[in-house]
Design an enzyme around this catalytic site. Sequence first.
Site: not given
Length: 377
Positions: A154, A275, A335, A359
């Site tokens: 809790i 890229q 890394g 939840e």
Amino acid sequence: MNSALSPEHSQLASDARRFAVTHFVNTEYYDLHEKFPEDIWRSAGEEGLLGSFIQKKYGGRELGYLAHTLIMEEFWRVDPGIGNILLSVFGAELLQQFGSEEQKAFWLPLLAKGKAISCCAITEPDAGSDIFNVSTLATKLENGWSLTGSKQFITNANRADLILIFAVTDQSPGAKTKAFSFFLSDRGGSGLSAQKMSGKMGIRASDTAEIRFTDRFLPGENLLGDLPGNGFAQAMSLFNINRLFACGQGVGIAQGSLDLLLQYLRENPSHASSQIIQYRVAEMATSIEASRQLYLWAGYNLDRNNADPGLIAMAKLFAGETGVRVVREAVKLAGPKAAAGGHPLSRFYRDAKIVEIYEGAKDLEKLTIARQVLTAR
Ligand SMILES: Cc1cc2nc3c(=O)[nH]c(=O)nc-3n(C[C@H](O)[C@H](O)[C@H](O)COP(=O)(O)OP(=O)(O)OC[C@H]3O[C@@H](n4cnc5c(N)ncnc54)[C@H](O)[C@@H]3O)c2cc1C
């Protein structure tokens, strides 16, 4: 672009961002020592960032549940463990909807202003995903109730001034969804003990505790609502709201991880020109924005009394997965620097998983979604 956002929402989100960037300092210290950031919590209350969904007449800003979720995103973006200071009002959603005028007038202003903490105790050693297994028993006495049972995991149960307790009030076999009720309890008096649970994997600045009730006496007026037997319906309403808040956590940690990766790429420009790294950055940014738009739509509807449990479950599932996936990619791309002790990405990596656990566990969200999809056919 974000049409669900009113000008007040946008302003609140930028106030929350400014607050977190300014006040969330020494973040590693709170994680390392598992320390609740009391001063930061108080300051957030003074700046009106804790009770954004609480009505103005009770000291809040009355901006709805989406507002609290936006603040959650900005707080978790900077530090998830400290960001959970927003859970200091856990239970205020229930109280505002179902509490008596006297209960609301006493507690809500204290919670909104950061002068008291509440917690909501549902989970037990044998009851989490399946709340029908809850066994904490409230026995009716002439002038009130006697509670016996225990709760675990809790948030803030070790420090809350107000505890909302989910308990069985009708043990008859046919009671089913009418078997449960919520009660309000302060910390005073006998029959209540709480123990902080240390050594959590993540969100370590957010306290989690076990709490035990032994013949804990509560006066009749501490029942939430007019009659016993409404706890299950109240809990269902609470889950819709708190799952939305959890979306802000998942998206916030994902956005924060991307922020940290971008900072790393600025410091290592040769990597940014690759890229492959650009592909990954594009994928991360796309899933974060998709996840954000999904919760904005779910929150927009919730704030208009049009709660859609399936949509909220989709938003929570996707936000949790996005948080975990984006931080994993960010750690991979940064890394060794990310894995080194003290780098915030290593903390975010530990913090992210909780959104897929509490939840509503991830697989339970899928069941909610599937039920809704299958019955709609
Ligand atoms: C840091 C932290 C803070 C928390 N704060 C609160 C709080 O403030 N108040 C509160 O009441 N609770 C709180 N919880 C409890 C949390 O909501 C529960 O842990 C969660 O609901 C899961 O319940 P459980 O622990 O009983 O696990 P279980 O219900 O045993 O579930 C464990 C796993 O089993 C699987 N599973 C279970 N049932 C099914 C099913 N029907 N189908 C498929 N898979 C299934 C899921 O993968 C699930 O993750 C907190 C937990 C943590 C870790």
